[in-house]
Design a protein around this motif. Structure first.
Motif, short mmCIF file in Angstrom:
data_model
loop_
_atom_site.label_atom_id
_atom_site.label_comp_id
_atom_site.label_asym_id
_atom_site.label_seq_id
_atom_site.Cartn_x
_atom_site.Cartn_y
_atom_site.Cartn_z
N LEU A 186 0.83 -1.21 0.00
CA LEU A 186 0.00 0.00 0.00
C LEU A 186 0.87 1.26 0.00
O LEU A 186 0.56 2.24 -0.70
N ALA B 219 -1.94 -1.84 -4.89
CA ALA B 219 -2.91 -1.51 -3.84
C ALA B 219 -3.94 -2.63 -3.68
O ALA B 219 -4.30 -3.00 -2.55
N GLY C 199 -2.28 -5.44 -1.97
CA GLY C 199 -2.07 -5.08 -0.57
C GLY C 199 -3.32 -5.27 0.26
O GLY C 199 -3.28 -5.81 1.37
#
Length: 405
Positions: free
Chosen positions: A141, A263, A266
């Motif tokens: 992230l 992302a 993550g």
């Protein structure tokens, strides 16, 4: 699923055989591969990786197959981002065109060995500590966020941390000595820029592993799949570099696509960590009932994001202009720098590339041409110098005079 030892032996034998083939058939005789050669062999390595994936699918089942392909596609996409850095490193260190294959191959081998260590370390941590999934998720992230900020351009710096450390610790000569790794200057043994480039590329790729290894562990925890997907994504990296070298600057939206992809993985890792939770201060150390993203959905989203960002980049007028400017600057710098390439035939090929990029710039809309003229005054000066040098060279050849070196 436990992978039999025979599968490990077979995969390792195939990887080593491909590396040896690459060295003895392509790299040992120094040359710069043509676009056709790079395209054929890049396709061949992708074909081997895909065929290996189907073997995994057939022997291990659909889940293992999808996990392998998801990992391979992710690692391959992240490796394209690495190519930006490789290009800048080899330009800044003035690696001769004929030696670039060797630099890339040795850098990739070093990276593969180092990543294998990271993979087995990561697997050990995951098996012992479930909270590591939280750590890996946080890393991805943060990396995704950094890709959307101007500070992330440091990742694409030619004089990066690895190069600076290597120059400081290891005494290096100023010039190349063929393709030798060491040379003697005034009786003193020094490392050549050739070895420095290998260390820089290998070391930089190891730094990139700090986000790529957590990413693939977010898609599969099978060490065999993590290792083979990573290895096959690296094996074709040399050919891919020469295939898309002049298109790299055109992938202007790649960083956004990679940010979305990292992302997503993550978040997937955090959800898995919650599902397996044993951290005392989260839900009293009990697993949290959350919905986890399937491997099939992960693979579909990753492919979709990469396709959209790649197509959008290739169709973008801004990407076309950026590519023409970057390539024109790169080719003009190489043409004027005899320390980079003194071979006159290769210099003529580089000059032809300068003319091609100038033609592209001339065909851009008027507004973009004016922006380039206003924002890139140094480029105009550089191109004029290249034309003057070329005119002088042609005049001397016609007059039967020796070329200036």
């Amino acid at each position: 699923m436990t992978v039999p030892a025979l599968a490990w032996v077979g995969a390792l034998a195939l990887i080593v055989a491909l590396l040896l083939f690459d060295f003895f058939v392509h790299v040992r005789a120094a040359h710069r591969p043509s676009l056709a050669e790079a395209a054929v062999w890049s396709g061949a390595y992708v074909g081997v990786a895909v065929l290996f994936g189907f073997v995994v699918w057939g022997l291990g089942g659909s889940t293992m197959g999808m996990e392998y392909f998801a990992g391979y596609v992710t690692e391959k996409a992240l490796s394209v981002d690495n190519l930006f850095v490789f290009l800048i490193i080899m330009t800044s260190l003035r690696v001769p065109a004929a030696a670039q294959q060797k630099v890339l191959l040795f850098g990739i081998v070093f990276s593969l060995i180092a990543r294998a260590g990271f993979i087995f370390l990561g697997a050990t941590l995951i098996n012992r500590f479930a909270w590591v999934f939280y750590l890996f998720g946080a890393i991805l992230l943060l990396t995704a966020g950094s890709m959307l900020t101007p500070e992330s351009e440091e990742r694409h710096a030619g004089d990066n941390m690895v190069v600076r450390i290597a120059r400081t610790v290891l005494p290096t000569s100023d010039t190349y000595d063929g393709d030798k790794l060491f040379t003697r200057v005034d009786g003193k043994k020094l490392m050549t820029p050739m070895l420095l480039a290998m260390i820089a590329i290998g070391g930089t790729d190891v730094l990139f592993a700090l986000d790529s290894i957590p990413a693939i562990f977010g898609l599969t925890q099978n060490v065999f799949l993590v290792f083979t997907a990573t290895a096959f994504s690296l094996l074709g990296l040399r050919q891919l570099f020469f295939l898309i070298e002049e298109l790299l600057d055109r992938l202007i939206y790649l960083s956004f696509g990679l940010a979305v992809m990292l992302a997503f993985i993550g978040v997937k890792l955090v959800l898995h960590a919650l599902h397996e939770n044993n951290v005392p201060f989260i839900n009293d150390g009990q697993p949290v009932p959350v919905t986890e993203v399937s491997t099939g959905m992960s693979l579909a989203l990753i492919v979709a994001v990469l396709v959209v960002t790649t197509v959008a980049s290739l169709l973008s007028p801004s990407g076309k202009a950026q590519t023409a400017v970057a390539n024109a600057r790169r080719h003009a710098t190489r043409y004027l720098d005899l320390g980079y390439e003194a071979d006159q035939n290769l210099r003529e090929q580089t000059y032809a590339k300068i003319l091609r990029e100038e033609h592209v710039i001339a065909g851009l809309p008027r507004k973009q041409r004016e922006q380039i003229r206003d924002r890139e005054p140094e480029l105009t000066i550089l191109l004029r110098r290249a034309h003057r040098v070329h005119e002088d060279r042609v005049a001397r050849i016609r007059a039967g005079l020796p070329l200036r070196m």
